[in-house]
Scaffold this motif. Structure first.
Motif, PDB file in Angstrom:
ATOM      1  N   SER A  13      23.170  59.817 -69.620  1.00 41.54           N
ATOM      2  CA  SER A  13      23.711  58.491 -69.325  1.00 41.54           C
ATOM      3  C   SER A  13      24.324  57.866 -70.571  1.00 41.54           C
ATOM      4  O   SER A  13      23.922  58.164 -71.705  1.00 41.54           O
ATOM      5  CB  SER A  13      22.620  57.572 -68.769  1.00 41.54           C
ATOM      6  OG  SER A  13      21.736  57.164 -69.792  1.00 41.54           O
ATOM      7  N   ALA A  14      25.284  57.001 -70.337  1.00 38.38           N
ATOM      8  CA  ALA A  14      25.946  56.297 -71.440  1.00 38.38           C
ATOM      9  C   ALA A  14      24.934  55.510 -72.270  1.00 38.38           C
ATOM     10  O   ALA A  14      25.079  55.388 -73.486  1.00 38.38           O
ATOM     11  CB  ALA A  14      27.036  55.374 -70.897  1.00 38.38           C
ATOM     12  N   ALA A  15      23.902  55.007 -71.632  1.00 43.14           N
ATOM     13  CA  ALA A  15      22.880  54.236 -72.341  1.00 43.14           C
ATOM     14  C   ALA A  15      22.024  55.129 -73.244  1.00 43.14           C
ATOM     15  O   ALA A  15      21.538  54.680 -74.282  1.00 43.14           O
ATOM     16  CB  ALA A  15      21.989  53.506 -71.339  1.00 43.14           C
ATOM     17  N   GLU A  16      21.831  56.401 -72.868  1.00 45.05           N
ATOM     18  CA  GLU A  16      20.984  57.320 -73.638  1.00 45.05           C
ATOM     19  C   GLU A  16      21.717  57.993 -74.796  1.00 45.05           C
ATOM     20  O   GLU A  16      21.080  58.425 -75.762  1.00 45.05           O
ATOM     21  CB  GLU A  16      20.429  58.414 -72.729  1.00 45.05           C
ATOM     22  CG  GLU A  16      19.459  57.919 -71.678  1.00 45.05           C
ATOM     23  CD  GLU A  16      19.079  59.012 -70.700  1.00 45.05           C
ATOM     24  OE1 GLU A  16      17.861  59.164 -70.464  1.00 45.05           O
ATOM     25  OE2 GLU A  16      19.986  59.707 -70.189  1.00 45.05           O
ATOM     26  N   LEU A  21      22.177  60.711 -80.152  1.00 44.00           N
ATOM     27  CA  LEU A  21      23.003  61.025 -81.323  1.00 44.00           C
ATOM     28  C   LEU A  21      22.320  60.582 -82.614  1.00 44.00           C
ATOM     29  O   LEU A  21      22.279  61.335 -83.593  1.00 44.00           O
ATOM     30  CB  LEU A  21      24.381  60.374 -81.195  1.00 44.00           C
ATOM     31  CG  LEU A  21      25.305  60.971 -80.150  1.00 44.00           C
ATOM     32  CD1 LEU A  21      26.502  60.059 -79.914  1.00 44.00           C
ATOM     33  CD2 LEU A  21      25.765  62.360 -80.553  1.00 44.00           C
ATOM     34  N   LYS A  22      21.777  59.380 -82.624  1.00 41.28           N
ATOM     35  CA  LYS A  22      21.134  58.851 -83.830  1.00 41.28           C
ATOM     36  C   LYS A  22      19.889  59.655 -84.195  1.00 41.28           C
ATOM     37  O   LYS A  22      19.683  59.993 -85.373  1.00 41.28           O
ATOM     38  CB  LYS A  22      20.785  57.373 -83.633  1.00 41.28           C
ATOM     39  CG  LYS A  22      20.034  56.746 -84.781  1.00 41.28           C
ATOM     40  CD  LYS A  22      20.820  56.778 -86.079  1.00 41.28           C
ATOM     41  CE  LYS A  22      20.041  56.115 -87.195  1.00 41.28           C
ATOM     42  NZ  LYS A  22      20.430  56.619 -88.505  1.00 41.28           N
ATOM     43  N   GLU A  23      19.075  59.974 -83.208  1.00 39.81           N
ATOM     44  CA  GLU A  23      17.845  60.712 -83.494  1.00 39.81           C
ATOM     45  C   GLU A  23      18.146  62.125 -83.996  1.00 39.81           C
ATOM     46  O   GLU A  23      17.505  62.592 -84.940  1.00 39.81           O
ATOM     47  CB  GLU A  23      16.946  60.736 -82.257  1.00 39.81           C
ATOM     48  CG  GLU A  23      16.344  59.363 -81.971  1.00 39.81           C
ATOM     49  CD  GLU A  23      15.505  59.301 -80.707  1.00 39.81           C
ATOM     50  OE1 GLU A  23      15.399  60.310 -79.977  1.00 39.81           O
ATOM     51  OE2 GLU A  23      14.954  58.223 -80.438  1.00 39.81           O
TER      52      GLU A  23
END
Length: 115
Positions: A13-16, A21-23
């Motif tokens: 999902s766009a929210a995930e 990416l950051k993690e």
């Protein structure tokens, strides 16, 4: 200079996506010892992919960096497989990771090579 390319047939999902990416970026920086300001991650979800004759959830990762050691590759393999199996519910047996150790003189940023 570390670059991780993540390909998966899973829809994320766009929210995930920003959190994933950051993690992953943070994990790459930690295990390579490189500043996170040099880490790039590219995510391709919803790809048409087949592994072992099945389109069940899978991932193929390409990790390139300057100076990857055997120990770093082993640690990254374990960490990335665990992270993806936890966050995306992927079976680790359906994850391939390809590592490339790039020579510094063949990797460039900001108009110059690293070697």
């Amino acid at each position: 200079m570390p670059f991780l390319n993540v390909n998966t047939n899973i829809k994320i999902s766009a929210a995930e996506k920003p959190q994933l990416l950051k993690e992953v970026s943070t994990l790459i920086a930690q295990h390579t010892g490189k500043p996170e300001s040099y880490v790039m991650v590219h995510l391709h979800d919803e790809q048409t992919m087949l592994f072992a004759g099945s389109q069940d959830p899978l991932a193929y990762l390409e990790c390139k960096s300057i100076g990857l050691s055997k120990n770093q590759v082993q640690a990254l393999t374990k960490t990335l497989s665990h992270y993806l199996s936890t966050s995306l519910k992927l079976n680790p047996a359906r994850i391939y990771i390809e590592f490339s150790n790039a020579p510094a003189e063949l990797w460039a940023w900001n108009g110059a090579t690293f070697g």
